[in-house]
Design an enzyme around this catalytic site. Structure first.
Site, PDB file in Angstrom:
ATOM      1  N   ASP A 178       7.866   3.063  11.110  1.00 36.15           N
ATOM      2  CA  ASP A 178       7.960   1.709  10.523  1.00 36.15           C
ATOM      3  C   ASP A 178       6.581   1.101  10.311  1.00 36.15           C
ATOM      4  OD1 ASP A 178      10.992   0.789  10.625  1.00 36.15           O
ATOM      5  OD2 ASP A 178      10.603   1.971  12.418  1.00 36.15           O
ATOM      6  N   ASP A 191       3.357   7.438  12.728  1.00 37.35           N
ATOM      7  CA  ASP A 191       4.298   6.382  13.075  1.00 37.35           C
ATOM      8  C   ASP A 191       5.260   6.205  11.882  1.00 37.35           C
ATOM      9  OD1 ASP A 191       4.998   3.789  14.461  1.00 37.35           O
ATOM     10  OD2 ASP A 191       4.141   2.979  12.626  1.00 37.35           O
ATOM     11  N   ASP A 238       0.629   1.341  12.747  1.00 37.40           N
ATOM     12  CA  ASP A 238       0.398   0.023  12.142  1.00 37.40           C
ATOM     13  C   ASP A 238       0.445  -1.148  13.112  1.00 37.40           C
ATOM     14  OD1 ASP A 238       3.258   0.311  12.544  1.00 37.40           O
ATOM     15  OD2 ASP A 238       3.413  -1.575  11.435  1.00 37.40           O
TER      16      ASP A 238
END
Ligand SMILES: O=P(O)(O)OC[C@H]1O[C@H](O[C@H]2O[C@H](CO)[C@@H](O)[C@H](O)[C@H]2O)[C@H](O)[C@@H](O)[C@@H]1O
Length: 247
Positions: free
Chosen positions: A10, A8, A188
């Site tokens: 960001d 991922d 996240d």
């Protein structure tokens, strides 16, 4: 078994910033990712809610395999598919409407990604946040079952219903150089949980970055820890995701 690595962007590779365009790519990160990709026989891809073109801009001059817009777009071996705005006329009308409805809301940003849209409220006060969330919920509701609302970090996104990071990773795992490897996905956010579940179901390892409830088996505290791990792997450290701390 060798791993296929899915990352991922960001909150995983880069720290969360006040605005989407304000993220900073740590010097040396792109070089480490390229070296790690070589070590993994090419089996490294970015799996993100952002458009692939934005990822290319942040990670220039490198071009990584990528699934963008939560899986609406895919680029493998240089060929980009999916994500044409003209395939989403009803969504386009809602984007126009959201732009008008949020224009006077302080701190609320519309990120128009063509085949998806994000309404951001990280910089907004409580009243504007509540209004922005209500507006994006209403817009998603009016689009019916072809689209879904995805709530993330201070953001509500409307994305085509079929697109998920789980589908994106499974799709990549069907082809070379990913096929036959063990998937490892680092993410996240709540929006990554669906892919954590599918990766684990398929025998891979899911790693949650930061706090929060998760179905992932492993956890790293923050993007700095992710970058340190990837640097180590790029430099030749043993690649053993099972050795990461439990979630
Ligand atoms: O799947 P990801 O790579 O994690 O992308 C998810 C969304 O990330 C971005 O928004 C988030 O990061 C911004 C910059 O740090 C932050 O300002 C915002 O509050 C976060 O929600 C991006 O702008 C979205 O398009 C992505 O879908």
């Amino acid at each position: 078994m060798d791993i296929a690595l899915f990352l991922d962007f960001d909150g995983t590779l880069v720290d969360i910033a006040p605005r989407p365009d304000a993220v900073r790519v740590e010097p040396g990160l792109v070089d480490a990712l390229e070296r790690l990709r070589d070590r993994l026989g090419g089996a490294l891809a970015i799996v993100t809610g952002r458009p692939v073109a934005q990822i290319d801009g942040f990670l220039a001059p490198a071009l990584f395999d990528a699934a963008g817009l939560h899986g609406v777009e895919r680029r493998v071996d240089g060929a980009l598919s999916g994500g044409r705005p003209e395939d989403h006329p009803e969504l386009r009308r809602q984007v126009e409407r959201l732009n008008a409805e949020t224009a006077a809301l302080d701190g609320v940003l519309i990120e128009d990604k063509g085949a998806s849209v994000a309404v951001h409220w990280r910089l907004a006060g409580p009243a504007e946040t509540a209004r922005a969330e209500a507006l994006v919920r209403a817009a998603a509701g009016s689009l019916g079952s072809a689209y879904r609302l995805q709530l993330g970090k201070a953001v509500g996104e409307i994305v085509p219903a079929q697109a998920t990071k789980a589908h994106a990773i499974r799709g990549l795992m069907e082809r070379a150089p990913y096929a036959g490897r063990r998937a490892v996905f680092l993410g996240d956010d709540k929006t990554d949980e669906i892919a954590f579940a599918s990766v684990a179901e398929d025998g891979g390892v899911a790693v949650r970055v930061g706090d929060g409830e998760t179905v992932a088996a492993r956890r790293l505290p923050d993007p700095a820890a992710v970058r340190a791990l990837l640097r180590g792997w790029a430099d030749g450290a043993a690649i053993d995701p099972e050795a990461l701390p439990p979630a």
